[in-house]
Structure formats: structure tokens, C-alpha cells
Design an enzyme around this catalytic site. Structure first.
Site, short mmCIF file in Angstrom:
data_model
loop_
_atom_site.label_atom_id
_atom_site.label_comp_id
_atom_site.label_asym_id
_atom_site.label_seq_id
_atom_site.Cartn_x
_atom_site.Cartn_y
_atom_site.Cartn_z
N ASP A 143 0.84 -1.13 0.07
CA ASP A 143 -0.03 -0.11 -0.08
C ASP A 143 0.80 1.25 -0.08
O ASP A 143 1.88 1.25 0.91
CB ASP A 143 -0.85 0.06 1.36
CG ASP A 143 -2.26 1.01 1.20
OD1 ASP A 143 -1.76 2.11 1.03
OD2 ASP A 143 -3.28 0.57 1.13
N GLY B 38 -16.30 1.83 3.86
CA GLY B 38 -14.59 2.51 3.81
C GLY B 38 -14.14 2.30 2.40
O GLY B 38 -12.90 2.35 2.40
N GLN B 39 -14.85 1.54 1.65
CA GLN B 39 -14.29 1.13 0.33
C GLN B 39 -13.64 2.37 -0.61
O GLN B 39 -14.89 3.07 -1.02
CB GLN B 39 -14.99 0.43 -0.65
CG GLN B 39 -14.24 -0.16 -1.84
CD GLN B 39 -15.18 -1.09 -2.38
OE1 GLN B 39 -16.35 -1.36 -2.11
NE2 GLN B 39 -14.66 -1.78 -3.67
N HIS C 271 -10.53 -5.48 -3.20
CA HIS C 271 -9.23 -5.74 -2.79
C HIS C 271 -9.42 -5.95 -1.26
O HIS C 271 -10.31 -5.54 -0.52
CB HIS C 271 -8.20 -4.45 -3.01
CG HIS C 271 -8.87 -3.17 -2.23
ND1 HIS C 271 -10.18 -2.42 -2.91
CD2 HIS C 271 -8.41 -2.44 -1.19
CE1 HIS C 271 -10.21 -1.53 -2.34
NE2 HIS C 271 -9.36 -1.41 -1.25
N LEU C 272 -8.30 -6.80 -1.05
CA LEU C 272 -8.01 -7.05 0.39
C LEU C 272 -6.89 -6.38 1.15
O LEU C 272 -5.70 -6.12 0.33
CB LEU C 272 -7.75 -8.74 0.65
CG LEU C 272 -8.41 -9.67 0.08
CD1 LEU C 272 -7.93 -11.00 0.41
CD2 LEU C 272 -9.99 -9.55 0.56
N HIS C 273 -7.16 -5.83 2.20
CA HIS C 273 -5.78 -5.05 3.05
C HIS C 273 -5.30 -6.20 3.85
O HIS C 273 -5.95 -6.83 4.91
CB HIS C 273 -6.40 -4.04 3.67
CG HIS C 273 -6.84 -3.08 3.03
ND1 HIS C 273 -6.09 -1.81 2.78
CD2 HIS C 273 -8.19 -2.54 2.58
CE1 HIS C 273 -6.74 -0.76 1.91
NE2 HIS C 273 -8.09 -1.57 1.87
#
Length: 113
Positions: A31, A92-93, A99-101
């Protein structure tokens, strides 16, 4: 798929990004605004708007499997890690591409938000 989607462009290789891991259907990269010592995004190469619109359950399993492998490879499996999927604006997207955090390397408190 949108030509303007930044994650689609990363997945296609249009934007040069160092991948932490990749497969035929997925890529993972660090990120740009990390919230933990390890903060990796795992995305499908093909456009999927969000978890709410994801119809391919095998793809979802691959996403989680890759996140777990990265956590193990980066040395965080024993200490613990968090996998977050933000869905929709209230969730919160911020990028409309599934996508995965993957977060690790510090104590992650609860509740998160």
C-alpha cells in the site's frame, strides 16, 4: 472493466508496481499509505467492483489464500495479522475494485473503526 480503474491498470501492468506476489488471477503489492509495518493489497487482475458483487467464490478463496501465504512469507503468521475487506462507501471502500488489506507488524486494536 474500466480503463480508468487504477487497480485494473496495476493488474494489467500499465502502472509499474513491484508485486509482493502474483498468480494468473491475482496480484499483491504494498500500500502507498501503509497503516502497519506490513500493509499489502491483494486484488484480482480482472475488475470486480466489490465483495458485494463478487460472484466467483473460488476467486475469493484465492484472495484469502494469497493473503495468508504473504503473511507467512513475510514472517507474520505466528504473531498474527488482519485481513480487511471494505465494501461500499459506508464500509470505507475508497477504490471501486475488490481488494483485501493485509495488515501486520503491530498490535491491531478492536474495534477497528
Amino acid at each position: 472493466m474500466s480503463d480508468d480503474c487504477i487497480f485494473c491498470r496495476i493488474g494489467r501492468g500499465d502502472i509499474s508496481t513491484a508485486f509482493v506476489a502474483e498468480s494468473e488471477r491475482l496480484v499483491a503489492f504494498r500500500d502507498v499509505d501503509p497503516q502497519a509495518p506490513l500493509h499489502v493489497l491483494v486484488i484480482p487482475r480482472d475488475h470486480v467492483d466489490s465483495l458485494a458483487s463478487a460472484g466467483d467464490e473460488s476467486l475469493l478463496g484465492e484472495l484469502l489464500g494469497m493473503a495468508a501465504r504473504i503473511a507467512r512469507d513475510e514472517g507474520y503468521a505466528d504473531g498474527g495479522y488482519r485481513v480487511v475487506v471494505n465494501t461500499g462507501s459506508d464500509g470505507g471502500q475508497s477504490v471501486p475494485h475488490l481488494h483485501l488489506h493485509l495488515l501486520a507488524g503491530r498490535h491491531l486494536s478492536w474495534p477497528p473503526g
